[in-house]
Design a protein around this motif. Structure first.
Motif, PDB file in Angstrom:
ATOM      1  N   THR A   1      30.512  36.321  39.223  1.00  0.00           N
ATOM      2  CA  THR A   1      31.617  37.146  38.747  1.00  0.00           C
ATOM      3  C   THR A   1      32.920  36.769  39.427  1.00  0.00           C
ATOM      4  O   THR A   1      33.975  36.668  38.783  1.00  0.00           O
ATOM      5  CB  THR A   1      31.324  38.636  38.995  1.00  0.00           C
TER       6      THR A   1
ATOM      7  N   GLU B   1      34.208  33.456  38.016  1.00  0.00           N
ATOM      8  CA  GLU B   1      34.812  33.627  36.697  1.00  0.00           C
ATOM      9  C   GLU B   1      36.200  34.249  36.815  1.00  0.00           C
ATOM     10  O   GLU B   1      37.139  33.852  36.114  1.00  0.00           O
ATOM     11  CB  GLU B   1      33.904  34.496  35.822  1.00  0.00           C
ATOM     12  N   LEU B   2      36.325  35.227  37.715  1.00  0.00           N
ATOM     13  CA  LEU B   2      37.605  35.917  37.882  1.00  0.00           C
ATOM     14  C   LEU B   2      38.672  34.996  38.466  1.00  0.00           C
ATOM     15  O   LEU B   2      39.806  34.949  37.967  1.00  0.00           O
ATOM     16  CB  LEU B   2      37.417  37.142  38.776  1.00  0.00           C
ATOM     17  N   THR B   3      38.325  34.268  39.527  1.00  0.00           N
ATOM     18  CA  THR B   3      39.330  33.423  40.170  1.00  0.00           C
ATOM     19  C   THR B   3      39.705  32.230  39.288  1.00  0.00           C
ATOM     20  O   THR B   3      40.855  31.789  39.308  1.00  0.00           O
ATOM     21  CB  THR B   3      38.833  32.913  41.541  1.00  0.00           C
TER      22      THR B   3
ATOM     23  N   ARG C   1      42.104  33.830  36.739  1.00  0.00           N
ATOM     24  CA  ARG C   1      43.372  34.339  37.278  1.00  0.00           C
ATOM     25  C   ARG C   1      44.158  33.283  38.039  1.00  0.00           C
ATOM     26  O   ARG C   1      45.389  33.245  37.960  1.00  0.00           O
ATOM     27  CB  ARG C   1      43.097  35.532  38.197  1.00  0.00           C
TER      28      ARG C   1
ATOM     29  N   LEU D   1      35.770  40.774  45.390  1.00  0.00           N
ATOM     30  CA  LEU D   1      35.980  41.381  44.068  1.00  0.00           C
ATOM     31  C   LEU D   1      36.673  42.734  44.195  1.00  0.00           C
ATOM     32  O   LEU D   1      37.543  43.076  43.390  1.00  0.00           O
ATOM     33  CB  LEU D   1      34.635  41.540  43.342  1.00  0.00           C
TER      34      LEU D   1
ATOM     35  N   SER E   1      40.226  43.553  42.612  1.00  0.00           N
ATOM     36  CA  SER E   1      40.254  44.667  41.660  1.00  0.00           C
ATOM     37  C   SER E   1      41.355  45.664  42.021  1.00  0.00           C
ATOM     38  O   SER E   1      42.094  46.141  41.163  1.00  0.00           O
ATOM     39  CB  SER E   1      38.890  45.363  41.638  1.00  0.00           C
TER      40      SER E   1
ATOM     41  N   ASN F   1      44.742  44.376  41.206  1.00  0.00           N
ATOM     42  CA  ASN F   1      45.013  44.338  39.773  1.00  0.00           C
ATOM     43  C   ASN F   1      45.107  45.731  39.166  1.00  0.00           C
ATOM     44  O   ASN F   1      45.198  45.894  37.967  1.00  0.00           O
ATOM     45  CB  ASN F   1      43.915  43.540  39.054  1.00  0.00           C
TER      46      ASN F   1
END
Length: 228
Positions: free
Chosen positions: A160, A163-165, A168, A220, A224, A227
């Motif tokens: 996860t 995928e996020l980094t 972004r 994360l 989070s 954001n």
């Protein structure tokens, strides 16, 4: 619109609310600009879920020490954990949010889904009681997690985070071993999760893998919060 959403959600839950206002409140995000929202029910649901999940783990893992039980509970009773349960129920289809929040992809936002799930469980608890809520949550956990143990709960955090980094920042996270300590038979490892040379988190574990997973989980949470 509200009546249709409530009926559809009740079918998913397998429970019909006597007080429809209660479930409407549980589904109402503060952006919807009503005289009520789901924050109080979210507070209640969080406490109820903490108890239910804690008891479930206590009964299911008789030989697991307190420290590991705490880690498992922290993973299940978390924004990511509740987001997964909310997604399984399709809860994003039923929440009441403002047009601005809708345009901001609010129906798939992790924090919004997690909070709505807590609020709905708070509402279910008030009407159906602890026993019904416990049975429902335990069934849901077993549907979402085919196998509940340390590896299956933690396995998604690194994926996860990557995928996020990538989405972004266009990079993958780096895990740096800071140190290892303790005797050989009981060695612990401390790992940092970094993005663009920025340290997002540090965590310890009984293996490098466990430390990396915990560092990813903490990272994360940091991203989070940043954001919103």
């Amino acid at each position: 619109m509200e009546k249709q959403a409530i009926r559809a959600l009740e079918e998913r839950l397998g429970y019909q609310f006597r007080d429809k206002n209660l479930i409407i409140e549980a589904l109402t995000h503060k952006s919807y600009k009503k005289s009520y929202n789901n924050e109080r029910l979210e507070f209640l649901g969080d406490a109820v879920l903490d108890l239910i999940v804690g008891e479930y783990l206590f009964r299911s893992f008789l030989n697991v020490p307190e420290g590991d039980l705490s880690k498992m509970r922290a993973s299940l009773v978390s924004e990511k954990g509740f987001e997964m349960l909310a997604q399984h129920l399709g809860l994003g289809d039923f929440i009441f949010i403002s047009l601005a929040e809708e345009n901001n992809k609010g129906r798939i936002k992790a924090s919004l889904l997690s909070n709505a799930f807590e609020a709905v469980m708070g509402a279910v608890y008030l009407e159906a009681g602890l026993e019904w809520t416990r049975e429902f949550v335990e069934r849901l956990l077993e549907d979402v997690y085919p196998k509940i143990d340390m590896d299956s709960i933690f396995k998604d955090y690194k994926t996860t985070l990557q995928e996020l980094t990538q989405a972004r920042f266009g990079v993958t996270p780096e895990y740096v071993l800071l140190r290892s300590f303790g005797p050989d038979h009981k060695k612990e490892f401390e790992v940092a999760a970094k993005v663009h040379e920025r340290t997002l988190s540090c965590a310890r574990g009984k293996s490098k893998k466990e430390a990396q997973q915990e560092a990813a989980r903490l990272a994360l949470e940091v991203l989070s919060k940043e954001n919103g």
